[in-house]
Structure formats: C-alpha cells, structure tokens
Design an enzyme around this catalytic site. Structure first.
Site: not given
Ligand code: ADP
Length: 496
Positions: A189, A242-243, A247, A264, A298, A399
């Site tokens: 995804k 991601g964030s 996570g 990560e 990151c 961050e």
């Molecule tokens: P950022 O805030 O830097 O965009 P995110 O952690 O929100 O970082 O996004 C990283 C990835 O996680 C993206 O592919 C995003 O679509 C996905 N993502 C965001 N929210 C969710 C969630 N609730 N469950 C699973 N994946 C998610």
C-alpha cells in the site's frame, strides 16, 4: 530555468487513470473511485489513481494467499534470485524514468533522486544474494536417547507492506526485495501522496517475470486501505514505515490475528559537534543531515548539539551554508532543496516555525514559506536554523519533518549523552570529532539504531537500519532484514 523532467514528457503520465495491480491484472478500485496525485513543486495534478479500500485489499490478499500456497512456494532460491537480478537490471535500465517519477510525485530534487541509482539497484542485487543464503541449523541436543534436531527457515507468508511518501522507489524496493528473496508474497500500500513510482515498479516486476499474485499494489488512503491491510486476518506480517502515531494503530490492528509487525518510525535524532571536529566537513555535513530531502527523512539529525565554545561560530556558519542552498522546482537540475510533499506538510512545518519563535528560539536563517516567482503554487520552505533552543522546547522534542535545525549548546560529553538520549525516539544519531575516545564513548552511549561518525545518513543494503524506543522495532537492510520475513521451524527426528 532548465527543466530536466516535465509532466508532459514523462512516459508514465499518459493522462489515463492509474490502476492497481492485483493478481497480475491492472484493475480499477471495486468502488470505481479515484484520487488525484499532485506535483508539490507546482500544485498541478499529475494523474488520477485508483482509490482502493477494504474490498480491494481483500481481493489482493486472496491473490497473495493463492500465490503463496500455489506455485510460488515451489520456486527455488536460484529462480527467486534470478527474478531479483532481472528486476535490478530493469530498474537500472529505467532508472532515469523512475527517479523523475519520484521527483514529480513527492518533490525530492532530481539531483537527489538520480543519485540513488547505486542504492536502488544495489538493494535488489543484495536481496538476490540473500535468496540463496537462507539456511537453518543443525543443533546438538541433550535428550536421553537418539534425536536429531534442526531448524528450517520458512517464509512468513502474505506480507502487508505500508510505505510512506518520502522515498517511494527505495521504500518499495525495501519491502518487495526481502519478500521475493524469502518466498513471501506482498500486498503493498503506497502512500496516497506518492503512489506513482510503486505502480511503475510493479509493472517492472511483471516484466521481470514475477508471477501473478506475488506482488500486488493497492493504492488508496491510510485510514481505509492501510487500516484494512493491517487488520486483515489472512495477512501474516505487516512491514510498516511511517509515523509513530500510525505505527501504534498498526500494532493495535495487528492484534486480531497476532500478525508479526516490523516498524520503522520517526525520529528526533541528535547530531553532536565537538570543538575538535573538522568544522569544514561538519558544517555541510550537519546541515545536509537535516536539509536533505527538505528534512523529510525519519533519521534526520534535527537536534544539533554544539559544544558551547564553538556554538556561535558554528551555528552562524551553518546558517550561512543554509542560505547558499538553491530552493526551487525539484525538476530543475540545479535545485538542491525541493518543496515539502503536500499542503498538510507545509502547514505542519510552518506551524513549527511559529512555535519555535513563540518558544523564544532565535531564527538565524529561513523561517517562512517561500512564494516568489514560480514557487507560488508549490509548498516551499527554505532551510531554517533556530539557535538558542532549549531541550524542553517543542521544536527540540517533536518531529517536524521539515528543513529545520534546532541548535542547542552543550558543555561536556556525559551531559550531551544524557541530553541526546532525552527523547522518546531512537532512530539515527551523529557526531563530529577527531577524538576516537569521545567518538566511541558516544557511539556506545547513544540509544539509537544508527550512529554516524564524521558523516551522516550513510546507508548500505548490507548494513541494518532501524530504531530503538519509539522509532520502532525490526531492522531493514542486512541479514536481520531477511530474518524478519522468515519463520523458524524446529524439526525433531527420533533416530534410535
Ligand atoms: P505521514 O504522516 O508522514 O503521512 P503516516 O504514518 O500517516 O505518515 O503514513 C505512512 C503510511 O501509512 C501511508 O501509506 C499511509 O497511507 C499509511 N497509513 C496512514 N494511516 C493508516 C492507518 N490508520 N492504518 C494503516 N496505514 C495507515
């Protein structure tokens, strides 16, 4: 202005909506919905992309499961190695196109994305090597009687890979590479901000001969497609970058079937400059440790600890250096600092610029959005240096994910180790000194997954990368990465 890549000329941007890859076929979302992906340098729409949600995730996971249970599991390590080598050759062949797609979709300067050829191709070749290096162990046991015990390493199964937008090409390879090496199947995804390169890479997977269902790419939003993937009962592992907030949601979503998770996440990494350092190297090094990719990395070294007796001199040199960096359209080959990825990211970063001032930090450079000339419709923030930052300020704790340095003075080594560790994160860290004793003491004392000494952000496919504390767990790159995609099975044979 010489523009190296343009929307009009990019072969992947043919005006047609982009479909997703499920079971070797290019499909629209089951809902028929699409979303726009935007060039952050100009604000223009690059393409419409299929907006997958839980129904599409179900279809992709079913395909991945079928492939895993079917012929893919019979594919020998040599063949998986060959597929990875073919994919590496294709990525090499089409590299310029992939690099410029990253540049258009997420805004990293073309000088930067073009510079990642060795890394992108090298990662695939490294995983190709790992495909034939998987082995269990024969283990002596102490049971009375005659027993042989050994271990088998087996692929974990269907992997849900969720990636961010800050380096789509390498992020995709970082997930697909170990899956192909170990015999797993993947549902990837991409981030909604930058889905194009993963889709183009998926085309190259098919061209390399990766069988249907082994690599699937479902584009869509995190809250829908991402959430459906991380909570799916037939996914065996989620590999997430991601964030830390997302996570935490992924961990909660994984509880249903107790799937394996590797994470990560973010960071607020310390970069420590001692007075004895080679300052001519440390000035650009510590600057680019934050400003590269507009701070959207990151492990960026955003808390810059500078020994007090050189604090004024060093911070003003960093500020002077930051003013020399050319900010602009990321397709321009001369650009060193591109835009932030999205309006949301722009709002977040400019919000922190305001917070820094309110908290009493002293801006030495940058500090406000740029809208001059053709930057008017993009999301540009110049490299910014804040001096007189205290550890308890939000700009020293949270961050920002933008080109913002928080420069903090320190007096001695014990003190700086404690203060460097006074964060919930632990991803990267750096230090600049000519004294090997100090370097080693800090390298041991800092609680973070990477320590860079007299450099920053060095990465290699064979060297593990990952976090301590709230920067996540699990490692990417290196042998540890491949282990994340393997189960260990113990086998006992009674021979007596
Ligand atoms: P950022 O805030 O830097 O965009 P995110 O952690 O929100 O970082 O996004 C990283 C990835 O996680 C993206 O592919 C995003 O679509 C996905 N993502 C965001 N929210 C969710 C969630 N609730 N469950 C699973 N994946 C998610």
């Amino acid at each position: 202005m010489t523009v190296d890549v343009s929307t009009a000329r990019h072969p992947f941007l043919d005006g047609k909506p982009k479909r997703m890859l499920i079971d070797g076929k290019w499909l629209e979302a089951a809902s028929g919905k699409t979303f726009e992906t935007i060039n952050p340098s100009t604000g223009e729409v690059l393409a419409r992309v299929a907006e997958g949600d839980s129904e599409d995730i179900d279809r992709a996971v079913e395909a991945a499961r079928r492939a895993f249970n079917g012929p893919w599991s019979k594919v020998k390590p040599f063949e998986r190695q060959n597929l990875l080598l073919k994919l590496a050759d294709l990525v090499d062949k089409h590299f310029e196109e992939l690099a410029s797609l990253d540049t258009l979709d997420m805004g990293a300067p073309i000088s930067r994305t073009k510079g990642s050829r060795l890394r992108a191709v090298g990662m695939l070749r490294y995983y190709a090597g790992q495909a034939t290096a998987i082995h269990g162990e024969t283990i002596e046991n102490s049971l009375p009687g005659d027993y042989v015990s050994y271990t088998l390493k087996e692929p974990v199964g269907v992997v849900g890979a969720i990636i961010p937008w800050n380096g789509p090409l390498t992020a995709t390879i970082w997930k697909i590479g170990p899956a192909l090496a170990t015999g797993c199947t993947v549902v990837l995804k991409p981030a909604e901000e930058a889905p194009l390169t993963p889709l183009r890479l998926a085309e190259l997977c098919l061209e390399a001969g990766v069988p249907p269902g082994v690599v699937n790419v479902v584009t869509g939003y995190g809250e829908t497609a991402g959430a459906a993937l991380s909570s799916h009962m037939d996914v065996d592992k989620v590999a997430f970058t991601g964030s830390h907030i997302t996570g935490q949601k992924i961990i909660q979503a994984s509880a249903g079937n107790l799937k394996r998770v590797s994470l990560e996440l973010g960071g607020k990494s310390p970069d420590v400059v001692f007075a004895d350092a080679d300052l001519d190297a440390a000035v650009p090094g510590a600057s680019m440790a934050v400003f590269a990719n507009s701070g959207q990395i990151c492990s960026a070294g955003t808390r810059l600890f500078v020994e007090r007796r050189i604090y004024e001199e060093f911070t003003s040199r960093v500020a002077d250096f930051s003013k020399t960096l050319r900010v602009g359209n990321s397709s321009n080959p001369d650009t060193q600092i591109g835009p932030l990825v999205s309006p949301e990211q722009l709002e977040r970063v400019t919000g922190y610029l305001a917070i820094g001032r309110q908290e009493g930090a002293r801006p030495l450079s940058g500090g406000a959005r740029l809208t001059d000339g053709d930057m008017a419709n993009g999301y540009f923030v110049p490299p910014t240096v804040f001096a007189d930052v205290r550890d308890d300020m939000r700009i020293a704790q949270e961050e920002i994910f933008g080109p913002v340095i928080s420069a903090i003075p320190f007096d001695d080594i014990e003190e700086v180790i404690a203060r460097a560790n006074a964060t919930t994160f632990g991803l990267g860290s750096g230090l600049w000194t000519r004294d090997v004793t100090k370097a080693h003491k800090l390298a041991k004392g800092i609680r973070a997954g990477s320590v860079w000494i007299n450099c920053y952000q060095a990465m290699d496919p064979a060297v593990p990368f990952g976090g301590y504390k709230m920067s996540g767990y699990g490692r990417e790159s290196g042998k540890q990465h491949v282990e994340e995609y393997l189960n260990v099975k113990a086998v006992w044979i009674k021979t007596g």
